[in-house]
Design a protein around this motif. Structure first.
Motif, PDB file in Angstrom:
ATOM      1  N   HIS A 163       0.851  -1.191   0.000  1.00 56.90           N
ATOM      2  CA  HIS A 163       0.000   0.000   0.000  1.00 56.90           C
ATOM      3  C   HIS A 163       0.886   1.240   0.000  1.00 56.90           C
ATOM      4  O   HIS A 163       2.111   1.123   0.096  1.00 56.90           O
ATOM      5  N   GLY A 164       0.258   2.404  -0.048  1.00 60.57           N
ATOM      6  CA  GLY A 164       1.004   3.655   0.020  1.00 60.57           C
ATOM      7  C   GLY A 164       1.348   3.968   1.465  1.00 60.57           C
ATOM      8  O   GLY A 164       1.067   3.173   2.369  1.00 60.57           O
ATOM      9  N   TRP A 165       1.957   5.124   1.703  1.00 59.12           N
ATOM     10  CA  TRP A 165       2.289   5.478   3.074  1.00 59.12           C
ATOM     11  C   TRP A 165       1.194   6.349   3.673  1.00 59.12           C
ATOM     12  O   TRP A 165       0.278   6.771   2.979  1.00 59.12           O
ATOM     13  N   SER A 166       1.309   6.581   4.988  1.00 63.59           N
ATOM     14  CA  SER A 166       0.265   7.322   5.691  1.00 63.59           C
ATOM     15  C   SER A 166       0.738   8.746   5.952  1.00 63.59           C
ATOM     16  O   SER A 166       1.912   9.072   5.769  1.00 63.59           O
ATOM     17  N   ALA A 167      -0.201   9.569   6.427  1.00 63.73           N
ATOM     18  CA  ALA A 167       0.131  10.963   6.736  1.00 63.73           C
ATOM     19  C   ALA A 167       1.211  11.022   7.818  1.00 63.73           C
ATOM     20  O   ALA A 167       2.054  11.915   7.822  1.00 63.73           O
ATOM     21  N   SER A 168       1.204  10.034   8.715  1.00 63.86           N
ATOM     22  CA  SER A 168       2.213  10.083   9.776  1.00 63.86           C
ATOM     23  C   SER A 168       3.609   9.758   9.227  1.00 63.86           C
ATOM     24  O   SER A 168       4.605  10.237   9.757  1.00 63.86           O
ATOM     25  N   ASP A 169       3.650   8.934   8.169  1.00 69.55           N
ATOM     26  CA  ASP A 169       4.952   8.698   7.513  1.00 69.55           C
ATOM     27  C   ASP A 169       5.482   9.997   6.919  1.00 69.55           C
ATOM     28  O   ASP A 169       6.682  10.262   6.932  1.00 69.55           O
ATOM     29  N   ASP A 170       4.541  10.815   6.367  1.00 72.84           N
ATOM     30  CA  ASP A 170       4.940  12.119   5.839  1.00 72.84           C
ATOM     31  C   ASP A 170       5.553  12.962   6.951  1.00 72.84           C
ATOM     32  O   ASP A 170       6.610  13.563   6.780  1.00 72.84           O
ATOM     33  N   GLU A 171       4.881  12.972   8.092  1.00 72.04           N
ATOM     34  CA  GLU A 171       5.330  13.765   9.244  1.00 72.04           C
ATOM     35  C   GLU A 171       6.713  13.334   9.710  1.00 72.04           C
ATOM     36  O   GLU A 171       7.584  14.163   9.955  1.00 72.04           O
ATOM     37  N   SER A 172       6.872  11.993   9.791  1.00 72.88           N
ATOM     38  CA  SER A 172       8.092  11.486  10.439  1.00 72.88           C
ATOM     39  C   SER A 172       9.232  11.284   9.446  1.00 72.88           C
ATOM     40  O   SER A 172      10.260  10.718   9.802  1.00 72.88           O
ATOM     41  N   LYS A 173       9.038  11.732   8.191  1.00 72.96           N
ATOM     42  CA  LYS A 173      10.072  11.560   7.170  1.00 72.96           C
ATOM     43  C   LYS A 173      10.523  10.113   7.091  1.00 72.96           C
ATOM     44  O   LYS A 173      11.717   9.806   7.070  1.00 72.96           O
ATOM     45  N   ALA A 174       9.551   9.211   7.074  1.00 72.19           N
ATOM     46  CA  ALA A 174       9.859   7.777   7.097  1.00 72.19           C
ATOM     47  C   ALA A 174      10.640   7.385   5.861  1.00 72.19           C
ATOM     48  O   ALA A 174      10.387   7.885   4.770  1.00 72.19           O
ATOM     49  N   ARG A 175      11.597   6.462   6.044  1.00 72.17           N
ATOM     50  CA  ARG A 175      12.393   5.989   4.895  1.00 72.17           C
ATOM     51  C   ARG A 175      11.640   4.838   4.219  1.00 72.17           C
ATOM     52  O   ARG A 175      12.025   3.677   4.308  1.00 72.17           O
ATOM     53  N   VAL A 176      10.510   5.186   3.580  1.00 72.07           N
ATOM     54  CA  VAL A 176       9.726   4.159   2.903  1.00 72.07           C
ATOM     55  C   VAL A 176       9.649   4.510   1.425  1.00 72.07           C
ATOM     56  O   VAL A 176       9.818   5.662   1.032  1.00 72.07           O
ATOM     57  N   VAL A 177       9.406   3.486   0.613  1.00 67.35           N
ATOM     58  CA  VAL A 177       9.360   3.726  -0.823  1.00 67.35           C
ATOM     59  C   VAL A 177       8.297   2.832  -1.463  1.00 67.35           C
ATOM     60  O   VAL A 177       8.064   1.711  -1.022  1.00 67.35           O
ATOM     61  N   VAL A 178       7.607   3.397  -2.476  1.00 67.15           N
ATOM     62  CA  VAL A 178       6.689   2.619  -3.291  1.00 67.15           C
ATOM     63  C   VAL A 178       7.318   2.550  -4.676  1.00 67.15           C
ATOM     64  O   VAL A 178       7.807   3.560  -5.178  1.00 67.15           O
ATOM     65  N   ILE A 179       7.358   1.356  -5.250  1.00 66.96           N
ATOM     66  CA  ILE A 179       7.982   1.233  -6.572  1.00 66.96           C
ATOM     67  C   ILE A 179       6.962   0.712  -7.589  1.00 66.96           C
ATOM     68  O   ILE A 179       5.910   0.200  -7.207  1.00 66.96           O
ATOM     69  N   THR A 180       7.290   0.849  -8.847  1.00 66.27           N
ATOM     70  CA  THR A 180       6.377   0.347  -9.874  1.00 66.27           C
ATOM     71  C   THR A 180       6.653  -1.121 -10.151  1.00 66.27           C
ATOM     72  O   THR A 180       7.688  -1.658  -9.770  1.00 66.27           O
ATOM     73  N   ARG A 181       5.705  -1.719 -10.828  1.00 64.09           N
ATOM     74  CA  ARG A 181       5.821  -3.117 -11.220  1.00 64.09           C
ATOM     75  C   ARG A 181       7.085  -3.342 -12.060  1.00 64.09           C
ATOM     76  O   ARG A 181       7.811  -4.323 -11.866  1.00 64.09           O
ATOM     77  N   THR A 182       7.352  -2.372 -12.975  1.00 61.87           N
ATOM     78  CA  THR A 182       8.537  -2.503 -13.834  1.00 61.87           C
ATOM     79  C   THR A 182       9.807  -2.619 -13.003  1.00 61.87           C
ATOM     80  O   THR A 182      10.648  -3.502 -13.235  1.00 61.87           O
ATOM     81  N   LEU A 183       9.939  -1.722 -12.012  1.00 58.93           N
ATOM     82  CA  LEU A 183      11.158  -1.735 -11.199  1.00 58.93           C
ATOM     83  C   LEU A 183      11.203  -2.985 -10.318  1.00 58.93           C
ATOM     84  O   LEU A 183      12.261  -3.571 -10.091  1.00 58.93           O
TER      85      LEU A 183
END
Lengths: 434, 411
Positions: free
Chosen positions: A139-159
Motif C-alpha cells: 500500500h502507500g504510506w500514511s500521513a504520519s509517515d509524511d510527518e516522520s520523514k519515514a524511509r519508505v518507498v513505493v515502486i512500480t511493477r517494472t522496477l
C-alpha cells in the motif's frame, strides 16, 4: 432485393476493375490517413482519470513580487514550498497532495545489476487514493509517515520486476543514494495519459518508478528535477529550497462538490490576501482553480503538430471523396444504356437509385477495409517514432467502429450525386440509340 | 490553329457536374499542397539553423554520480574527470557545462540593463563554462577576451547567479547595446550586476522549441562549473577524424578513473550529429509527412482527371468522329481536350488560391504559423496546371486516334 442489388454491384465493379480499384484506393488512402491521425489525437487528448477527473483541481496563486506585474496575467503554474505546506496544512479539500519530480540513483543489492538512475516522484500520502493508483502488493504510506520523514518507498511493477524478479518485495530494502529504504508497496501497471500531475516531466511520460514521501526526499537530499522558476532575490541552493522565492512544486486538491469548489476558490483569495498583509505576497490576489481537463488545456499538452496533422488528413480525405464522386459519376453515367433498359423494364427511379447506392456502399466497405489496413500500417509507423507518446498509438474498438462508419458513410454521401444524376436518364432516349 | 474556346465552354456546360468536380478537386489540392509546401520549407529552414559549434568533431557525455556527495566533492570529481578527458589521445579539448545547444531544455534568465528595471530587456540562455569552453565548442570570439582560469568558480544549482564577468553572444550584445560596444558594459542577471568581457559570434540556445524562439541566439556564458550530484555534461572536441575512437575511449577512461558513476547506455554518450537529429526529429517527421501527403494527393488528383476525361472521350467518340470527318486534324482534337482541361484547371486554381490563403489565415491564428508567401501559391498553381495537362494527355491522345469513320457508327 438487397442481395440482388449487391450482386449487380459486384458484377458492375468487376466489369471495370481499374476504375473500381482507383475509387477503393482513394477512399482507403483518405480513411487510412484520417484514422491514423484521429487515433493519435484521440489517444493524446483522452481523460487520464475517467470518472474522477472532474473532482481534481489544480490551485494557482501568485506569490511573486511586483517585477513584470501585469493585471490578470496567469499565475505561476507551480507553488513555493511555503505555500504548498500552508495549503496542505489548511486541509480545505477532501484530499490534497503536494509533489515534485526528481531522479535518484538506485543501488541494487545484487552486484549483477549496475547502479542506475530512476525517475522519482516525491509526494504526500493522499497521492495514491486521490489518483486511484492501483497496487499490486502492499500500500502507500500514511500521513504520519509524511510527518516522520519515514524511509519508505513505493515502486512500480517494472522496477519490481527488474530488482526483485516480480516477487512481492514489500518489507525488502532498497538502497538509494547510499540510504536504505523499506519497500512498502508495489504499483500495478499504471500509466495515466497524459502525465497530468506534473507536465514538466514530459506530457506523455510514463509514471516514475520510485515514489517517496516529499519530506523524506528533502531529508535525504534527493535531487529535484523539473521546472524551477525564481524571482526577485532568487536562489537559495537546494539545501534552502524551502525558503527561497521559487515555485517548484505541484499542488493538487480533490473537491467533491460544486459548493466546495466555490468555497475553495474563496479560500485561495483569502489566503492570498493574508499572505499579502503578512508581506510575503506583493501582488493583488490572483487565483485560478482549473480542473484536471482544463489544466491540460492550459498547458496545451496535445501537441499542435498532431492537431495540424489531423486537419491535414481530413483535407486529404475530402479530396479523395471529391475524386470518388467524379469517378463514380463517370462510372454510373457510362452505364446509361443498362440503366435505361432497367428503367424501361419497369424499375422505378427509386429502385435504380437504391441499386446505385448499394454499389457505392460496397465501394465504401472495400475502402474501409483498405483504410483500416492502412491505419494499422500508419499507427505502426507512428509507434516507430521516438516521441514520448508514440507507444500509446493503438486503435481501440471505438476507433475501429468509427473507421467503418466514416468510410461507408462518406462513400454513400459521395455516391448520392452520381446516383441521382444517373436516375435522371430518360429510358426512351437510351433505348433508341441501342 | 485557333483555340476553340467557345465550343469548349458550351460543351462543358453540358457536363456541369463533372467539370465542377474536377475544378473542386484541383482547388482543394492546390490549397492543401501550397500550405504543405510552405510548412515543409519552414521546417527545413528551422532544422538547418546553425548552432555555431564545430559540430562534426564534438560529442557530449552525460555523467551522473552515485551516492552522497557535497558540492565541493562533486566539483573536485568533475575537475578530475575533465583532466582525464583532456589527457586522452585524439582529444583536442574538453569542458564541462550545465547544458549545450539543441539539448532540449536548460537554464534561461532575464537580462536587464539597470537594476530597477521592471521588464527584462531580453531573455537569454545561460551556459556554464570554463576557460576551455570556447575552444572546445569551436565557437569564435569576435571581441574582448576569454575567461581567465582564476575567474572560474564552482556553483550549486540554486546559488544566486551573479558572476563578476560574462561572455555574451553577438545576437545578445546587439540587442542590449545596438552601438556594438558591449565589451566592458555592465548588465544585470537575476543575482546582480556583471561585466561583459567578451563577445562570441554564434551560440544557439538549448532548445529549438517555440518558447525559446524569442531568445534563439541570445546566450550568456558564465565562468562557472555547476556542481550538483545529479551530474552534468562533459563536452569533448576530438581532433579531426578521431571522433569515433575518442567516443569509445572516453567512457572507459572515466569509469577507470572513478567507477561510482552512471553513464546511460542509450544516450549517455552522444555525438553532436545525434544531438542534432534528436532535436529536430519532430520537424523532420512533419516535413516528410507533408511531402508524402503532397505526392499522394497530386497522384490522386491526376488519377481523377484521367478517369473523368477518359469517360468524356468515350462519351464523345461519335462527336469526335464527325469533327474528324469534317476535316479536323488529330492535332486539333488533342488540342481541344488539352484546352478544355486547361480551362477547368484555371477555374480550379483561381478558387484554390483563395482557399489556400483562407486556410493559411486560419492556420496563422490557430497554429502560430507565418503568413503564406505568394511564391508558394504560384509554385502550386504551376504544378497543378502541369499536372492537369499531363493527366489529360493520355485520354486526349486516345481521342485524337478516333477514326473519322466513327461518325457513321450508330453508337
Amino acid at each position: 432485393m438487397f442481395s440482388y442489388y449487391l450482386d449487380l454491384a459486384l458484377r458492375s465493379l468487376r466489369r471495370n476493375r481499374v476504375l473500381t480499384a482507383l475509387m477503393v484506393l482513394a477512399i482507403a488512402l483518405g480513411i487510412g490517413a484520417s484514422m491514423t491521425t484521429l487515433t493519435v489525437l484521440h489517444v493524446l487528448s483522452g481523460d487520464p482519470l475517467p470518472g474522477s477527473s472532474g473532482t481534481l483541481f489544480y490551485p494557482q496563486i501568485d506569490p511573486r513580487d511586483m517585477d513584470g506585474y501585469e493585471p490578470d496575467k496567469e499565475p505561476p503554474r507551480q507553488v513555493t514550498w511555503t505555500d504548498g505546506q500552508n495549503l496542505m496544512r489548511a486541509k480545505r479539500g477532501d484530499r490534497q497532495a503536494l509533489m515534485t519530480g526528481g531522479a535518484v540513483p538506485v543501488q541494487p543489492a545484487q552486484s549483477s545489476v549496475e547502479p542506475f538512475y530512476s525517475d522519482a516522484r516525491y509526494t504526500t500520502s493522499d497521492f495514491f487514493p486521490m489518483f486511484k493508483v492501483p497496487f499490486l502488493y502492499g500500500h502507500g504510506w500514511s500521513a504520519s509517515d509524511d510527518e516522520s520523514k519515514a524511509r519508505v518507498v513505493v515502486i512500480t511493477r517494472t522496477l519490481n520486476d527488474k530488482l526483485f524478479g516480480g516477487k512481492d518485495s514489500t518489507g525488502q530494502t532498497l538502497r538509494m543514494k547510499d540510504l536504505a529504504f523499506q519497500v512498502i508497496g508495489v504499483l500495478d501497471t499504471w500509466r495515466p495519459n497524459p502525465h497530468f500531475y506534473d507536465v514538466y516531466m514530459g506530457n506523455y511520460a510514463a509514471a516514475e518508478d520510485v515514489f517517496v514521501p516529499l519530506s523524506t526526499s528533502r531529508d535525504a537530499h534527493f535531487d529535484h528535477n523539473g521546472s524551477t522558476d525564481c524571482w526577485g532575490t532568487g536562489g537559495g541552493d537546494q539545501e534552502h529550497a524551502e525558503t527561497s522565492p521559487c515555485v517548484w512544486l505541484q499542488f493538487w486538491v480533490q473537491l467533491d462538490s460544486a459548493a466546495k469548489v466555490a468555497a475553495y476558490k474563496e479560500f485561495l483569495v483569502h489566503y492570498s490576501q493574508d499572505q499579502k498583509s503578512l508581506g510575503r505576497f506583493e501582488r493583488p490576489p490572483n487565483v485560478r482553480l482549473p480542473d484536471l481537463m482544463a489544466w491540460l488545456d492550459i498547458n496545451k499538452v496535445v501537441p499542435g503538430d498532431v492537431r495540424l496533422q489531423t486537419w491535414l488528413a481530413f483535407g486529404f480525405l475530402l479530396v479523395c471523396l471529391v475524386n470518388t464522386v467524379g469517378l463514380m459519376l463517370a462510372k454510373f453515367l457510362r452505364r446509361a444504356g443498362e440503366l435505361g433498359v432497367r428503367r424501361a423494364l419497369g424499375a422505378s427511379k427509386r429502385e435504380v437509385f437504391a441499386q446505385l447506392l448499394v454499389e457505392s456502399g460496397v465501394i465504401g466497405l472495400a475502402g474501409a477495409i483498405g483504410g483500416l489496413l492502412l491505419a494499422f500500417l500508419g499507427l505502426w509507423l507512428v509507434r516507430l517514432q521516438p516521441s514520448s507518446y508514440a507507444s500509446l498509438a493503438h486503435l481501440d474498438l471505438k476507433m475501429l467502429l468509427i473507421t467503418f462508419v466514416l468510410a461507408i458513410g462518406s462513400t454513400l454521401l459521395a455516391g448520392l450525386l452520381p446516383a441521382w444524376r444517373a436516375c435522371q436518364i430518360t429510358p426512351a432516349l437510351q433505348l433508341k440509340s441501342q | 490553329m485557333t483555340v476553340q474556346i467557345k465550343p469548349i465552354l458550351s460543351a462543358l456546360r453540358r457536363h456541369k457536374a463533372g467539370t465542377f468536380l474536377i475544378a473542386m478537386q484541383i482547388a482543394l489540392t492546390l490549397a492543401i499542397v501550397c500550405n504543405a509546401l510552405f510548412i515543409i520549407q519552414q521546417r527545413l529552414a528551422h532544422l538547418s539553423e546553425p548552432t555555431g559549434l564545430d559540430e562534426p568533431d564534438i560529442f557530449v557525455v552525460q555523467n551522473e554520480w552515485v551516492g552522497q556527495a557535497n558540492a565541493e566533492q562533486v566539483d573536485a570529481k568533475m575537475r578530475e574527470d575533465v583532466s582525464v578527458l583532456r589527457a586522452l589521445p585524439g582529444v583536442q579539448d574538453a569542458t564541462t557545462s550545465n547544458s549545450y545547444p539543441l539539448r532540449g531544455g536548460g537554464w534561461d534568465d532575464g537580462i536587464k540593463l539597470t537594476p530597477d528595471q521592471l521588464q527584462d530587456t531580453s531573455g537569454a540562455a545561460i551556459y556554464f563554462g570554463d576557460d576551455h569552453f570556447i575552444e572546445t565548442l569551436g565557437i569564435k570570439l569576435i571581441a574582448g577576451r576569454n575567461f581567465r582560469a582564476e575567474e572560474i568558480t564552482s556553483m550549486n544549482v540554486r546559488d544566486r547567479l551573479s558572476p563578476p564577468v560574462v561572455i555574451v553572444t553577438k545576437a545578445l550584445a546587439d540587442k542590449l547595446f545596438p552601438g556594438g560596444d558591449a565589451v566592458g558594459k555592465t548588465i544585470y542577471l537575476v543575482g546582480g550586476p556583471t561585466t561583459i568581457v567578451g563577445v562570441v559570434q554564434l551560440l544557439q540556445s538549448q532548445s529549438v522549441d517555440r518558447w525559446a524562439a524569442a531568445f534563439a541566439y541570445r546566450s550568456v556564458i558564465v565562468p562557472k562549473r555547476l556542481a550538483i550530484s545529479l551530474g552534468g555534461w562533459y563536452i569533448v572536441r576530438a581532433r579531426p577524424g578521431q571522433l569515433d575512437a575518442v567516443m569509445r575511449a572516453a567512457p572507459k577512461a572515466l569509469f577507470e578513473h572513478n567507477p561510482r558513476r552512471v553513464i546511460n547506455d542509450d544516450d549517455g554518450v552522444l555525438s553532436f550529429s545525434e544531438v542534432r537529429s534528436r532535436a529536430y526529429e519532430r520537424d523532420r517527421g512533419m516535413a516528410i509527412l507533408m511531402g508524402v501527403i503532397c505526392v499522394v494527393l497530386l497522384a490522386i488528383t491526376a488519377a481523377g482527371i484521367v478517369g473523368l476525361t477518359s469517360f468524356w472521350v468515350g462519351q464523345r467518340r461519335k462527336q469526335i468522329g464527325v469533327r474528324r470527318a469534317l476535316g479536323a486534324t488529330r492535332q486539333d482534337i488533342l488540342q481541344y481536350f488539352m484546352t478544355e482541361n486547361f480551362l477547368i484547371s484555371c477555374g480550379g486554381v483561381v478558387v484554390g488560391t483563395l482557399l489556400a490563403v483562407a486556410i493559411n489565415l486560419w492556420l496563422v491564428t490557430r497554429f502560430e504559423m507565418h503568413r503564406l508567401s505568394l511564391v508558394y501559391v504560384l509554385v502550386g498553381v504551376v504544378i497543378l496546371l502541369l499536372l492537369g495537362q499531363g493527366a489529360v494527355l493520355a485520354p486526349a491522345m486516345r481521342a485524337s486516334r478516333v477514326p473519322p469513320v466513327e461518325a457513321t457508327r450508330s453508337v
